[in-house]
Write a protein that holds these residues in place. Structure first.
Motif, PDB file in Angstrom:
ATOM      1  N   VAL A 275       2.381   1.778  -3.330  1.00 43.21           N
ATOM      2  CA  VAL A 275       1.420   2.331  -4.285  1.00 43.21           C
ATOM      3  C   VAL A 275       1.338   3.847  -4.083  1.00 43.21           C
ATOM      4  O   VAL A 275       1.322   4.617  -5.052  1.00 43.21           O
ATOM      5  CB  VAL A 275       0.025   1.674  -4.125  1.00 43.21           C
ATOM      6  N   GLY A 276       1.337   4.278  -2.827  1.00 43.95           N
ATOM      7  CA  GLY A 276       1.323   5.713  -2.533  1.00 43.95           C
ATOM      8  C   GLY A 276       2.544   6.416  -3.124  1.00 43.95           C
ATOM      9  O   GLY A 276       2.425   7.467  -3.756  1.00 43.95           O
ATOM     10  N   ILE A 277       3.703   5.814  -2.947  1.00 42.32           N
ATOM     11  CA  ILE A 277       4.936   6.409  -3.485  1.00 42.32           C
ATOM     12  C   ILE A 277       4.881   6.467  -5.016  1.00 42.32           C
ATOM     13  O   ILE A 277       5.232   7.473  -5.635  1.00 42.32           O
ATOM     14  CB  ILE A 277       6.178   5.605  -3.036  1.00 42.32           C
TER      15      ILE A 277
ATOM     16  N   THR B 108      -5.623  -1.940  -5.861  1.00 45.43           N
ATOM     17  CA  THR B 108      -5.440  -0.504  -6.076  1.00 45.43           C
ATOM     18  C   THR B 108      -4.343  -0.241  -7.109  1.00 45.43           C
ATOM     19  O   THR B 108      -4.491   0.621  -7.981  1.00 45.43           O
ATOM     20  CB  THR B 108      -5.080   0.189  -4.745  1.00 45.43           C
TER      21      THR B 108
ATOM     22  N   SER C  75       0.842  -1.212   0.000  1.00 40.42           N
ATOM     23  CA  SER C  75       0.000   0.000   0.000  1.00 40.42           C
ATOM     24  C   SER C  75       0.867   1.248   0.000  1.00 40.42           C
ATOM     25  O   SER C  75       0.608   2.215  -0.729  1.00 40.42           O
ATOM     26  CB  SER C  75      -0.886   0.036   1.254  1.00 40.42           C
ATOM     27  N   TYR C  76       1.875   1.220   0.838  1.00 41.82           N
ATOM     28  CA  TYR C  76       2.813   2.344   0.965  1.00 41.82           C
ATOM     29  C   TYR C  76       3.500   2.594  -0.383  1.00 41.82           C
ATOM     30  O   TYR C  76       3.622   3.733  -0.827  1.00 41.82           O
ATOM     31  CB  TYR C  76       3.812   1.948   2.031  1.00 41.82           C
TER      32      TYR C  76
ATOM     33  N   LEU D  53       2.239   6.532  -6.920  1.00 42.34           N
ATOM     34  CA  LEU D  53       1.262   7.527  -7.377  1.00 42.34           C
ATOM     35  C   LEU D  53       1.828   8.938  -7.246  1.00 42.34           C
ATOM     36  O   LEU D  53       1.614   9.782  -8.123  1.00 42.34           O
ATOM     37  CB  LEU D  53      -0.037   7.394  -6.566  1.00 42.34           C
ATOM     38  N   ALA D  54       2.570   9.175  -6.169  1.00 43.37           N
ATOM     39  CA  ALA D  54       3.195  10.498  -5.994  1.00 43.37           C
ATOM     40  C   ALA D  54       4.153  10.773  -7.156  1.00 43.37           C
ATOM     41  O   ALA D  54       4.196  11.881  -7.694  1.00 43.37           O
ATOM     42  CB  ALA D  54       3.927  10.566  -4.655  1.00 43.37           C
TER      43      ALA D  54
ATOM     44  N   ALA E 199      -4.092  -3.598  -1.631  1.00 40.41           N
ATOM     45  CA  ALA E 199      -3.085  -2.823  -2.375  1.00 40.41           C
ATOM     46  C   ALA E 199      -2.950  -3.350  -3.797  1.00 40.41           C
ATOM     47  O   ALA E 199      -2.771  -2.577  -4.744  1.00 40.41           O
ATOM     48  CB  ALA E 199      -1.745  -2.888  -1.654  1.00 40.41           C
TER      49      ALA E 199
END
Lengths: 324, 555
Positions: free
Chosen positions: B126-128, B161, B123-124, B130-131, B158
C-alpha cells in the motif's frame, strides 16, 4: 536559575514538518488516529496528498511508511511512544531497519513519538513508555534521539529530513523548558556540554536536562563544580564527550525518564566502561512501571523514581566519594 | 508483450525444477508454498510484470512483493529464469555469503521486499502504491499473500487502508492452498469454514463454504476467484484487475500446496522441508510429465458447439481442441474462424486450434484474431517457407505454434530446424476427417522414432496425441511420450464430460506412477522404490502406487 520559558514540542514538530514539507516534496507524514494530538494534522492540511491517517493500526503505520520510503519518500510516522516501539517492534525491525537497498542501511523512515517517559502523567502506567530507548537502540541501523526542548525538536526534525536512514525521536507530552539557544548546533552522535564543570558530570536527556542544570546550581552552592551534558543523541552515543567527562570530572550521574536498564544511562555506562571507567550512578525508573499523576502531580511521580534535581545533586555528591 | 501459454508453462516448469535444485542443495527451504504460487508468479514474470533484469532499479518497473516470504525459492527461481542472475546461482540459496537469503531480501537486486515476518507485505505494498500515486506513476504493485499469514491482523489493517485510499494500482493474490505450518488452515484458523475431517478436498467440493472472498468484499475490495494453477485464468484475472479503477483487487487463487508432485500435494509436511538427493531425479521426471486433456468438440453436437464448449468448462478440461476442416484437405467440413470467434467469449480455457485445411498460411491470421491460443498446421500442406511464415506470425502474436503429421507422414527434414521453438506436435493416430476410427497401433513405434528425432533437435514442446485415444490406450500413449490427449467420442461423446476427463486423468496418472516407479527401481532398486512409495502419505495414493509396484514386480 530564572523561571524557564515553557514551550510545546508537538507544536514545534508540526511547524518543522510543514517547513521540511515545503522544502522537500518527498516528505510524507503518517499518523494513527493521534494526528490532532501530535499536531501532524497541520501537515495534512497543507499537503493532503502526502498525509495518511491509517487509524488505530500502528503495525500498518510502520510498514506503510517503509513502503513509501522504499519508493523514494521520506516518511515521518508519528503517534504516542507507547504504541510504536512498544507495539510494533517487529515491523520496525523487519520493515524499516533490516531492509537495506544497495549502499544504504535501512529505509528512510523517521519514527517520531510523543508522550515518552513518566511525565505522560494522568493516563497512567499503561501509557508511560519507559522501555523505548532500550528497544530502539538495540535495533541495528536505527539512530535514537531524545530532544530536551523545542529548539532541539526543530533542529532534529530538519536534520532527520535531510539525513538518509531510520531514526527514532521521542518527545515529551507536557510543555518543556527551553535549555538551548537558537544558535545551538545538533549533530548526530555529538552530545552538548550545556554547563561546564570539573568535579562531577550529570549526563541527561529530554526533560531531565533542565533538572540537571538546577542540580548543578545546587552543587555550586556547596562548592562543587558540576558539568552537565545533553546526551540527546543516545545512538550513536558521543563516546568522546563521555570519555572527556570521565577523565576530567571522575564520575558521572545519568538521568532519564526511562527504565535504568537499557536506556541512556546504560549507553553511557557501556561507553565509559570501555573508554575510561569511572563510577557511574543511573537515575531513572527503577525497573518499575509508572502510574497516574495529574499534571501538577507529575513532579511527585518523578520523585518516586528519584528523578529530581535534589536527587541528582545528592547522587553526584555521593559518587564523588567513590572516585578512583 | 509477453509469452504464449506454452512458453509460460515451460518457464514455470524450469522454475519448479530450480526450486527443487535450490532446496535440495540448501538442505532446507519451502518447496510446498513455492509450488502453490508457481503459476501465479510464472504468469506475472512471463507476461504481465514490467521489469528489466539489467536495470533492477528501473523507476517505472512494476513491483512484486512476496509477502509470504518463506516461498523465496519460488521467487528466486523465477528471477533466475527471467535473467536476473545465472540459473546456477540458485544453488547458493541459504548459504553463507549468498544474496539468495532464506527469505527474500533487498540484498538480491530485483527483490522489492524483505519478507519473513508474515502479514506485513500488504501494508508495504500500500505504501509503494501510494508513493506511485503521489508521483503520478503508472506502474503496478502485485502482492502475493498466503492464507496462513492471513491470520495476522495487519493484513486486514492494510486491507482497510488500501480500500480507503482507493489504491487501484495494487493487485493482491491470495495463494489459497489451505495449508499452514502446523496443519490445514481450516483447522488452525478457519478463513472459510472449519474443516471437520482430514480431507481438504471437502473444501473444494462445496463453494458455499468459501467465505474468504466475502471477507475481502466486505473490506471494499474487488474480488476475483480463480483456479490458481490455470495460467489462462490467472492471465484473465490480472487483465481484469488492471482494468478495474477506484478499488484494489484481490485475486483469490485456489491452489494446491506442492502442486505438480503427487507426494507433496496437499501435504502439510512439505511446507518447509527439502527433498532428498536420491529422489530429485524422480521428482524431475514427474515435473516433466505434466499432461493436458483436450476434448474435441466436433465429437459432440455440431449444431450447438456453444453447449459443447460449456460442457468442457464444467468438465474442467485443460484445452479445448478445435478441429477446423475445410472439406478439401480432408473430406469433411466443420467450421472456420468465424465460429471460433463466436465461441471465444464463452471461456478462457485455451483454444487448441487444429487446422486441417489447405493453404494454412493464407488463413493463419484469421485464427489468431479469432482468439486461438495455439494454432497447429499440417506438414502435408506446408513447406519450409510457408511454415516459417506461419511460425513467425504466431510467435509475434504470442500464440502457440503447432505442427501436425498424419499417420502415414514422417516428420519432414525441413521441419527439423523449427523443432526447438515449436510448442506442440500433433501426432495423428487416425486418418483425419472421419469420425469413430480406431487408434492406429503402428503409432506406438512411430512415437519411438519421433522421440529420438525430437531429442536430437531439442524439442521442448508438448506431443499431442490425436485420434482414437481412449481410457484403455491412453496409458500406453502417455508412456510413448504424449503429454496432451485429444478426446473425441471418449470424452465429448460421454454423458458426463467431467467424469470422462477425470477417468482420462486417472489413467494417465497410473501410467505416470508406473514410469516413476521404473525410474526409482532403475536408480536405486527396491530401497528407492520403497522410499518413493513411502513419501506418498496423503489420501489413497500410497496404496494405489503400492499396487502398481506389486504388479511391476518391485515389491
Amino acid at each position: 536559575m530564572n523561571d524557564p520559558i515553557m514551550t510545546d514540542m508537538r507544536s514545534e514538530y508540526s511547524k518543522s514538518l510543514i517547513q521540511v514539507g515545503h522544502e522537500n516534496s518527498n516528505v510524507v507524514v503518517l499518523g494513527a488516529d493521534t494526528t490532532d494530538s501530535l499536531k501532524t494534522s497541520g501537515f495534512g492540511k497543507q499537503f493532503p496528498d502526502r498525509f495518511f491517517n491509517v487509524g488505530i493500526a500502528e503495525a500498518n503505520l510502520v510498514t506503510m511508511s517503509a513502503g513509501l520510503a522504499v519508493s523514494g519518500k521520506i516518511s515521518f510516522a508519528s503517534t504516542y511512544a507507547i504504541f510504536l516501539p512498544g507495539r510494533a517492534v517487529d515491523q520496525i525491525r523487519n520493515n524499516i531497519a533490516y531492509p537495506s537497498p544497495p549502499g544504504k542501511k535501512g529505509l528512510n523512515v523517521k519514527l517520531v513519538t510523543s508522550h515518552g517517559g513518566l511525565s505522560v502523567g494522568p493516563d497512567g502506567g499503561s501509557h508511560q513508555q519507559i522501555e523505548d530507548i532500550a528497544i530502539m537502540r538495540v535495533i541495528p541501523n536505527f539512530r535514537v534521539f531524545i530532544p530536551a526542548d523545542t529548539i532541539a525538536v526543530s533542529k532534529l526534525t530538519n536534520l532527520m529530513a535531510s539525513e538518509y536512514g531510520p531514526f527514532y525521536m521521542r518527545m515529551a507530552r507536557s510543555k518543556t523548558p527551553l535549555v538551548h539557544s537558537e544558535s545551538q548546533e545538533f549533530k548526530i552522535g555529538k552530545g552538548i556540554t550545556v554547563r561546564d564543570g570539573s568535579d562531577c558530570t550529570i549526563a541527561a536527556c529530554g526533560i531531565t536536562v533542565r533538572m540537571a542544570l538546577e542540580a548543578a546550581e545546587m552543587l555550586e552552592q556547596d562548592g562543587i563544580s558540576c558539568r552537565v551534558l545533553d546526551m540527546f543523541s543516545i545512538k550513536p552515543i558521543d563516546g568522546e564527550i563521555l570519555e572527556k567527562a570521565a577523565r576530567e570530572t571522575g564520575c558521572i550521574v545519568t538521568t532519564e525518564e526511562h527504565n535504568i536498564f537499557g536506556g541512556m544511562g546504560s549507553a553511557v555506562a557501556e561507553s565509559v566502561s570501555e573508554s575510561y571507567p569511572v563510577p557511574i550512578k543511573r537515575i531513572g525508573a527503577q525497573d518499575m512501571f509508572g502510574e497516574s499523576a495529574r499534571d501538577a502531580e507529575i513532579p511527585l511521580l518523578l520523585e518516586k523514581h528519584g528523578i529530581t534535581s535534589f536527587n541528582m545533586a545528592k547522587q553526584a555528591k555521593e559518587l564523588r566519594s567513590k572516585k578512583i | 508483450m509477453g509469452l504464449n501459454y506454452y512458453q509460460i508453462k515451460k518457464n514455470i516448469l524450469r522454475a519448479r525444477k530450480l526450486v527443487i535444485k535450490a532446496t535440495n542443495t540448501a538442505g532446507s527451504g519451502h518447496p510446498g508454498g513455492s509450488f502453490s504460487m508457481a503459476e501465479i508468479l510464472g504468469c506475472l514474470f512471463n507476461k504481465h510484470l514490467k521489469f528489466d533484469p539489467q536495470n533492477p532499479q528501473w523507476e517505472d518497473r512494476d513491483r512484486l512483493v512476496l509477502s509470504k516470504g518463506h516461498a523465496a525459492p519460488g521467487l528466486f527461481s523465477n528471477m533466475a529464469v527471467a535473467g536476473y542472475f545465472p540459473e546456477s546461482e540458485i544453488e547458493t540459496l541459504r548459504k553463507f555469503g549468498s544474496k539468495l537469503q532464506g527469505h527474500p531480501d533487498l540484498k538480491c537486486p530485483g527483490v522489492e521486499f524483505c519478507g519473513g515476518s508474515l502479514g506485513t507485505g500488504l501494508s508495504y505494498s500500500v505504501g509503494i502504491a501510494l508513493a506511485a500515486k503521489i508521483d503520478s506513476k503508472d506502474h503496478h504493485v502485485y502482492t502475493i499473500i498466503g492464507d496462513g499469514e492471513s491470520d495476522e491482523g495487519q493484513v486486514w489493517e492494510a486491507a482497510m487502508t488500501a480500500s480507503k485510499y482507493k489504491v487501484d494500482n495494487l493487485t493482491a493474490f491470495l495463494d489459497r492452498n489451505f495449508i499452514q505450518q502446523d496443519s490445514y488452515t481450516e483447522k488452525i484458523m478457519p478463513l472459510d469454514e472449519k474443516l471437520e475431517s482430514d480431507d481438504i478436498t471437502e473444501m473444494w467440493k462445496d463453494a458455499s463454504r468459501w467465505k474468504t472472498g466475502d471477507k475481502w468484499r466486505s473490506f471494499g475490495w474487488n474480488v476475483l476467484e480463480i483456479d490458481g494453477h490455470r495460467v489462462e485464468q490467472i492471465d484473465a484475472a490480472i487483465t481484469k484487475a488492471n482494468a478495474t479503477k477506484g478499488v484494489p483487487t484481490i485475486i483469490i487463487s485456489r491452489t494446491i500446496k506442492g502442486k505438480s508432485l503427487e507426494h507433496m500435494e496437499d501435504n502439510p509436511q512439505w511446507h518447509g522441508k527439502a527433498p532428498d538427493s536420491d529422489v530429485v531425479p524422480i521428482i524431475n521426471s514427474e515435473l516433466d510429465s505434466q499432461f493436458l486433456i483436450a476434448p474435441s468438440i466436433i465429437a459432440g453436437d455440431m449444431s450447438n458447439l456453444e453447449s459443447e464448449v460449456k460442457r468442457c468448462v464444467t468438465g474442467r478440461s485443460d484445452l479445448i481442441h478445435l478441429d477446423v476442416m475445410d472439406g478439401q484437405f480432408v473430406p469433411t467440413k466443420t467450421f472456420d474462424h468465424n465460429k471460433i470467434k463466436e465461441l471465444r467469449p464463452l471461456t478462457v480455457i485455451p483454444f487448441d486450434t487444429h487446422l486441417m485445411i489447405n493453404d494454412p498460411v493464407k488463413h493463419v491470421k484469421d485464427y489468431i484474431d479469432a482468439g486461438s491460443d495455439i494454432v497447429t498446421v499440417h506438414a502435408e500442406v506446408t513447406d519450409e517457407s510457408s511454415f516459417g511464415e506461419i511460425h513467425d506470425t504466431l510467435k509475434q502474436n504470442q500464440v502457440g505454434v503447432g505442427f501436425a503429421i498424419n499417420p502415414d507422414t514422417e516428420l519432414p527434414e525441413w521441419s527439423h530446424k523449427f523443432l526447438s521453438t515449436l510448442d506442440q506436435i500433433i501426432v495423428m493416430s487416425v486418418v483425419p476427417g472421419k469420425s469413430g476410427q480406431k487408434y492406429i497401433e503402428e503409432t506406438h513405434s512411430k512415437m519411438a522414432r519421433l522421440n529420438s528425432i525430437l531429442n536430437q533437435h531439442n524439442f521442448s514442446g508438448c506431443i499431442e496425441a490425436d485420434g482414437g485415444v481412449n481410457i484403455d490406450n491412453i496409458g500406453s500413449v502417455f508412456a510413448d511420450g504424449a503429454r496432451a490427449f485429444v478426446g473425441g467420442g471418449a470424452i465429448i461423446g460421454q454423458q458426463d464430460v467431467r467424469a470422462a476427463i477425470k477417468d482420462f486423468r486417472n489413467a494417465v496418472l497410473k501410467s505416470r506412477r508406473r514410469m516413476l516407479l521404473d525410474k526409482a527401481n532403475q536408480l536405486g532398486g527396491s530401497d528407492l522404490v520403497n522410499k518413493w512409495i513411502g513419501l506418498h502419505v496423503i489420501g489413497a495414493k500410497q496404496e494405489e502406487i503400492k499396487k502398481i509396484a506389486k504388479e511391476a514386480g518391485y515389491l
